[in-house]
Each structure stands twice: as structure tokens, then as C-alpha cells.
Write an enzyme that holds these catalytic residues in place. Structure first.
Site, PDB file in Angstrom:
ATOM      1  N   ASN A  22      36.782  34.002  52.115  1.00  0.00           N
ATOM      2  CA  ASN A  22      35.873  33.868  50.980  1.00  0.00           C
ATOM      3  C   ASN A  22      35.380  32.437  50.821  1.00  0.00           C
ATOM      4  O   ASN A  22      34.264  32.204  50.350  1.00  0.00           O
ATOM      5  CB  ASN A  22      36.545  34.348  49.694  1.00  0.00           C
ATOM      6  CG  ASN A  22      36.531  35.858  49.588  1.00  0.00           C
ATOM      7  OD1 ASN A  22      35.688  36.521  50.194  1.00  0.00           O
ATOM      8  ND2 ASN A  22      37.464  36.420  48.841  1.00  0.00           N
ATOM      9  N   VAL A  39      41.886  43.564  38.515  1.00  0.00           N
ATOM     10  CA  VAL A  39      40.744  42.687  38.288  1.00  0.00           C
ATOM     11  C   VAL A  39      41.128  41.230  38.565  1.00  0.00           C
ATOM     12  O   VAL A  39      42.278  40.817  38.370  1.00  0.00           O
ATOM     13  CB  VAL A  39      40.236  42.862  36.840  1.00  0.00           C
ATOM     14  CG1 VAL A  39      41.291  42.410  35.833  1.00  0.00           C
ATOM     15  CG2 VAL A  39      38.925  42.135  36.625  1.00  0.00           C
ATOM     16  N   SER A  61      41.550  37.553  45.735  1.00  0.00           N
ATOM     17  CA  SER A  61      40.560  37.109  46.712  1.00  0.00           C
ATOM     18  C   SER A  61      40.243  35.626  46.596  1.00  0.00           C
ATOM     19  O   SER A  61      39.569  35.075  47.463  1.00  0.00           O
ATOM     20  CB  SER A  61      39.266  37.921  46.550  1.00  0.00           C
ATOM     21  OG  SER A  61      38.785  37.835  45.222  1.00  0.00           O
ATOM     22  N   GLU A  89      44.609  38.430  55.215  1.00  0.00           N
ATOM     23  CA  GLU A  89      45.041  37.046  55.028  1.00  0.00           C
ATOM     24  C   GLU A  89      46.418  37.063  54.376  1.00  0.00           C
ATOM     25  O   GLU A  89      46.584  37.606  53.281  1.00  0.00           O
ATOM     26  CB  GLU A  89      44.055  36.284  54.143  1.00  0.00           C
ATOM     27  CG  GLU A  89      42.725  35.979  54.803  1.00  0.00           C
ATOM     28  CD  GLU A  89      41.781  35.226  53.885  1.00  0.00           C
ATOM     29  OE1 GLU A  89      41.084  34.323  54.358  1.00  0.00           O
ATOM     30  OE2 GLU A  89      41.736  35.549  52.672  1.00  0.00           O
ATOM     31  N   HIS A  91      45.755  39.569  51.331  1.00  0.00           N
ATOM     32  CA  HIS A  91      44.355  39.739  50.960  1.00  0.00           C
ATOM     33  C   HIS A  91      43.651  40.623  51.972  1.00  0.00           C
ATOM     34  O   HIS A  91      43.398  40.226  53.103  1.00  0.00           O
ATOM     35  CB  HIS A  91      43.667  38.372  50.857  1.00  0.00           C
ATOM     36  CG  HIS A  91      42.237  38.476  50.444  1.00  0.00           C
ATOM     37  ND1 HIS A  91      41.265  37.611  50.895  1.00  0.00           N
ATOM     38  CD2 HIS A  91      41.600  39.357  49.625  1.00  0.00           C
ATOM     39  CE1 HIS A  91      40.100  37.953  50.369  1.00  0.00           C
ATOM     40  NE2 HIS A  91      40.276  39.009  49.600  1.00  0.00           N
TER      41      HIS A  91
END
Length: 653
Positions: free
Chosen positions: A496, A397, A425, A458, A446
């Protein structure tokens, strides 16, 4: 033995043996793969002239064409020459000249046999099809196909007509329209290959037999040819357009539709199909789409040159068996690595193992390959795989304190040289690593959802990292078939960071009452693979909310977005978010009418383009080219536009 006098060549070698068999080998100098450059084709013209003379006097019984490279036969035409070749004053004559050369090879009275291993693609396959017979190694490295559509063009060296002659119109058009690469067995089933051998060392012997026995490939049977005859051809062409239209718009990717037009005109006459290639091909080569796709190709190839040379990875340990962690673990197992997958208990791990098995069945086909992959993916609730792993990836998480606790318990258990990575992220690495004894060991890897489809990883560099850690991270990404883009550790990194303003801007419009179906359709009309609302559902509303908060875009309390998250309606993974999802597909209503869908899409995408400029200015990535390829690979941003910054430069975004 007296050797025939041959022209001096850089790309080819030739010798004649005691049986008067000619052995022609291509070996492009200074390159990892063979390509058909203009120089190589000019040299081949000179060689073929000599073959014609020797065949006339009976001094040459046949020619066997092989590759001198381990990588394969011929990977295609030399893409580095395409920009120069797109000149309308040069290209038509160059195509006609190559057509004439391949026709001369086909017209030789002596047998010409191609021995294929590894890559046989594009122009390489077109040359092989001009030979009289084809032998291929039936192993996992052999790949045969026409990838030209991925560069905004279609086969231009006679491959359209000859593939239809051999495989029939439906199969041949299918591989040209999709760019799909075939294994040797599938190519044999389509009649693109005549004979299979098990090992490369058998190739010469089987090709020699083919020449001595004067074997000739047979054409496709009448039952296949009939699909290109009379009115049926128009029907088939219509179906092809319908299928192509589901995947791409003609104004975005004109090549498939131009190829279908050519087929509809000449699909019943393979020689006329070849003759028609020139007029249809030339406008495509110089188009904006082809120019931008070449730019994307070169950027993608440049990514493959990163990473620590000689790095080897055999074991991977993934912590977190949710959608991302489980899918990362399954992908690594698919790519041949032994993987241990850790979570709190088997109840949490089992769904990931089940998804992994589905992936293996979809990608591997053969039962023994699927079974082997299943064995490589091992449940590991207690984390015993940590101490043996070459790479440890955390994918739990998106909460700082949870990640810090996990890494704090791992550091003393790692073997020397192991990569320690987080799939965060949005959280800066420095914050995650701040309590580690050796914070330089932690890098970011990532991945993007869905892991099996999106090629980007990434590789995130913190202020603690050295080139050594980043080089190993990039090498690992390449080892599992992903494309690494190195980014600086800042909130949201590259993808992101640019995605959130785009997605949240669309969500805000939906909150104000605009149609989510209309917004998604507009983004697709612009060139995105899916719209921003569907993408938010795919990413997961909980992940989207977490990343938005991390980037300073708090989701308003009481908004529809906030309500959905609190209700556990997190998108695709829970079966409902902004859309309801059935069998992995968003259930959408009708799209309201709009006068300019693409224009609306351009408006929606503007925040993404704006933010891409910002991250380059801040040094999150090294340059515009890396930003463009990273956003294309991570978000699916329209490749035909060359990336967000290239699109803005061209006035298209």
C-alpha cells in the site's frame, strides 16, 4: 538373478526382475523434487544405450519408469541451469540431443511404461509422452501439465508435437498456452494418460501388466486431428492468437505467440512440430521476458522456504465478515481448515457464506468436496471459536480504536501458542498492540483483494515481535497456499505504501479532467494487469481513502473522490465508484487516441517505482529482490519486467 551391467548413475537406479522387466527409477539427489538436469539426461542416454542392447538380445522385456520421491514423478527441467543454457552456442545442440534421446526411447522395440504420481510437469511430461504408455494415480496430488509459458518459453523436449499427437491440436495447445495443470482424470480425458489407478501402491502392478500385455497408447482421433488440417489450421491459429491477445501483449510475453506460429506452420505433422521447436525455442530462452520470469520464479520459490518448520494449523477464527474478512475465511476453508466467522449478527455473516460457497463451487467442482468446504465454514456471531482457534485474524474496519477494542477482549481467551493477527492495511502494529498485556503476540497478516487471486500475504513485524511469532505467521501463510513477505511495521507497509502514490496520482489526473479509460489503458499497455482507476474501484474507495489518510495523503474535501465515498459509491463492492460495475466488470467508455500508450503508462507507474526504492532504503523489506516479488504479487506489477526495481535498473521504468 544376474543383473545387467549398467553405467554408474547419480539420478537413476535400475534393476531387472525375474520376468526380465526393467525397473528404472529417477531420484534426483539432495532435492525435494525430481528434475531433468543436463547430468540426468546424459545418464539417461547411457541407460537407453544399454536398454537397446538388451532388447536386441531378448534379455529385456520392457522398461517401467517410476519416481523414487513422494513429491511426484518429474517436475520438469532443472530451472537453475536455464541461465547457462540460454547461451545460443549451447542451447540448440542440447535441445537436439534431448530430442534424439526421447526419439530413441520411443523407437525401442520393447514397451516403455511411465508410472506417474504427484507432479508430472514440463520436461517430465515430455519424457512420459515419449514412453509408449502412461499410468497415473488418480488422486488430488497428481498434477500433469506444461507450465513453461510461466517462464517465458514453451515445451522444448518434443512436448509440442507429442501432446498434439495424443490430445489433438486444440486441447494440447490450450494446456501449453495457459500453463494449466490437469488432474489425472482430466489428463486421461485428453489422452495424455492411458490408465488410472486409485493408489500409488497400485502403480507398479498396473505398469507391470501394461508391459507384459505390450500396451501402446493410441493417438488422437480424426475428429480432433482435423482441426490442424489444411486451411482450418490457419483459422484455429487465428482464434488462438485472438484469445492470447486478450491476456497478454506479444511484446510483453512472446512465448504463446511463438508457439502459435509454430503450430500454424507444422501443426498437422507432429514430428515436424518437434523438429521446429529448436529454432522457435532458442530466441525465447535468452529473452528479457524469460530472464525476468526466471528471476520471479526463484524469488517465489525462496518465499516457500520461510516459516517455522513443522507448524500445524487446523482451526481459524476470523473477526469481520466484510469483503476481506469473509473472503479470508472462505479461502482458509477452501484450503482444508475449519473456520469460524464472526460479526455482529447473521445478517452480516450470510453474504460472506454465500460468496464462500460460490468460491468452493468454482474451485472444487465435485459436489461432495463443495459440501465439505461449506461445512468447514461456520457462522459464529458470538465468537465461541476464539478459544479453539490456532489462528485468529481480525479484518474489521480500518479504525485504530475499533481494532484495539477487539484485541483487548480477546487476549485472555486465546489458547497457548495461538497466532493473533490483524489484517490492517496501513495502521502500525505497535499502535494496535499498545494496550495488550503481551503485545509481542500480535502480528500482521495482510491479505490482498481479491483474496482468491492475489498470492501475497504481508507478514508484518512490529518492534515487539520475535522471530518465533513471525516464523509462525509465515508458516500459516504457506499452509493456506499464500506467499509470505516479511515487512516492517510502518504506515502502509510495502504494497500500500507503493500503490498509493500511483493510484492517487492517477485519481488526481482524472480530477483534472483526463480520461480514466485512457489512464487505465496506458497502465495495461505498460504491463499492469489493470489500470489504477479500476484498481482503486477494486480495492474500495473507502479503503483507499482511509489508507491515503493514514499515509498522509488526505483526500481533498469536495473532490469527486470524496463525493463518491460520501455517497456510498465505493467501487466494485457497491456496484459503482469511478466506474459502474455489472457482474463484477467495470463498464468503460471508449479509450481516447494516444500516440504512446506504453509511454504514458511508464509515466503513471513512476511514483510506484520511486516509492519502492524508498521503502527498501528505509528497511521496510530486507532487499531489492523481496521488494520486487512483493510488489509483483501484491499489485500485479508486470512480472515480465522482473519487478519495479529490476525494471528501473534495465531502463524500462
Amino acid at each position: 538373478m544376474i543383473q545387467p551391467q549398467m553405467p554408474e548413475t547419480k539420478h537413476w537406479s535400475f534393476h531387472r526382475d525375474v520376468e526380465n522387466l526393467g525397473w528404472l527409477t529417477i531420484n534426483t539427489p539432495g532435492a525435494p523434487v525430481n528434475t531433468l538436469s543436463r547430468e540426468a539426461i546424459t545418464e539417461l542416454e547411457q541407460l537407453v544405450s544399454r536398454f537397446e542392447a538388451l532388447a536386441q538380445t531378448g534379455e529385456l522385456a520392457g522398461v517401467i519408469l517410476l519416481s523414487g520421491k513422494d513429491s511426484g514423478f518429474i517436475a520438469g527441467a532443472d530451472v537453475s541451469e536455464f541461465d547457462a543454457m540460454s547461451d545460443f552456442s549451447v542451447l540448440p545442440e542440447a535441445l537436439r540431443r534431448t530430442h534424439a534421446l526421447f526419439a530413441r526411447i520411443e523407437a525401442l522395440k520393447i514397451p516403455v511404461v511411465a508410472g506417474i504420481h504427484g507432479f508430472c510437469l514440463g520436461g517430465g511430461l515430455e519424457l512420459a509422452l515419449a514412453c509408449h504408455y502412461r499410468v497415473a494415480v488418480n488422486d488430488d496430488k497428481t498434477r500433469i501439465g506444461f507450465p513453461e509459458v510461466n517462464l517465458g518459453i514453451f515445451p522444448g523436449f518434443g512436448g509440442t508435437g507429442r501432446s498434439i499427437r495424443q490430445a489433438g491440436p486444440v486441447d494440447a495447445m490450450q494446456i501449453m498456452l495457459t500453463g494449466r495443470m490437469l488432474k489425472a482424470g482430466a489428463a486421461r480425458g485428453m489422452n495424455l494418460v492411458d490408465k488410472l489407478v486409485r493408489h500409488r501402491d497400485m502403480l507398479r502392478w498396473e505398469a507391470r501388466k501394461a508391459v507384459l500385455q505390450k500396451r501402446r497408447s493410441s493417438e488422437a482421433g480424426l475428429t480432433k486431428k482435423v482441426m490442424a488440417m489444411g486451411p482450418l489450421r490457419g483459422y484455429v491459429a487465428g482464434k488462438m492468437r485472438e484469445q492470447a491477445g486478450k491476456k497478454a501483449r506479444v511484446e510483453h510475453y512472446p512465448a504463446p505467440f511463438a508457439l502459435i506460429d509454430l503450430f500454424e506452420k507444422h501443426g498437422d505433422d507432429w514430428k515436424a512440430m518437434i523438429a521446429g521447436e529448436v529454432d522457435a525455442f532458442v530466441p525465447l530462452m535468452g529473452s528479457d521476458t524469460a530472464t525476468n520470469l526466471r528471476r520471479v520464479f526463484f524469488a517465489s520459490e525462496a518465499l516457500k522456504k520461510q516459516g517455522t518448520k513443522g507448524a500445524r494449523f487446523a482451526r481459524v477464527h476470523v473477526i469481520g465478515a466484510g469483503v476481506m474478512g469473509g473472503d479470508i475465511a472462505a479461502w482458509c476453508a477452501l484450503r482444508g481448515m475449519s473456520v469460524t466467522l464472526q460479526d455482529l449478527d447473521m445478517e452480516r455473516i450470510k453474504p460472506a457464506l454465500d460468496r464462500g460457497k460460490k468460491l468452493f463451487k468454482k474451485r472444487l467442482k465435485k459436489k461432495h468436496e463443495v459440501d465439505a468446504a461449506v461445512l468447514r465454514l461456520e457462522a459464529d456471531p458470538t465468537g465461541k471459536g476464539v478459544s479453539r482457534a490456532d489462528v485468529i485474524i481480525e479484518a474489521v474496519v480500518e479504525k485504530l480504536e475499533v481494532k484495539q477494542a477487539i484485541f483487548g477482549g480477546l487476549e485472555d481467551r486465546l489458547k497457548p501458542g495461538a497466532i493473533l493477527a490483524t489484517n490492517t492495511s496501513s495502521i502500525e502494529l505497535e499502535r494496535i498492540a499498545e494496550k495488550l498485556k503481551r503485545p509481542e503476540r500480535l502480528i500482521g497478516l495482510h491479505f490482498f483483494n481479491p483474496v482468491a487471486q492475489l498470492p501475497l500475504v504481508e507478514v508484518i513485524r512490529s518492534t515487539f515481535n520475535t522471530d518465533a511469532e513471525i516464523g509462525m505467521g509465515a508458516a500459516f501463510a504457506l499452509a493456506i497456499g499464500k506467499s509470505p513477505v516479511v515487512v516492517k511495521s510502518v504506515p502502509g507497509f510495502l504494497v500500500n505504501r507503493v500503490l498509493m502514490p500511483y493510484m492517487l496520482g492517477a485519481v488526481e489526473r482524472v480530477e483534472r479532467g483526463e480520461s480514466k479509460e485512457l489512464l487505465d489503458a496506458a497502465a495495461v499497455a505498460f504491463g499492469m494487469p489493470m489500470g489504477p482507476i479500476e484498481l482503486m474501484d477494486t480495492v474500495g474507495l473507502d479503503v483507499g481513502k482511509s489508507v491515503a489518510t493514514e499515509l498522509g495523503h488526505a483526500v481533498p474535501e469536495g473532490s469527486n473522490f470524496d463525493t463518491l465515498v460520501k455517497a456510498g459509491k465505493l467501487g466494485r463492492k457497491t456496484g459503482e465508484g469511478f466506474y459502474k460495475w455489472v457482474d463484477g466488470k467495470a463498464q468503460k467508455g471508449e479509450v481516447p487516441a494516444h500516440a504512446d500508450l506504453a509511454g504514458l503508462g511508464r509515466e503513471l507507474v513512476k511514483p510506484l517505482v520511486d516509492m519502492t526504492e524508498v521503502v527498501v532504503a528505509e528497511g521496510v523489506v530486507a532487499n531489492d529482490g523481496l521488494a520486487d516479488i512483493g510488489v509483483i504479487m501484491g499489485t500485479g506489477f508486470a512480472p515480465f519486467l522482473g519487478g519495479p526495481l529490476k525494471a528501473r535498473k534495465d531502463g524500462k521504468a
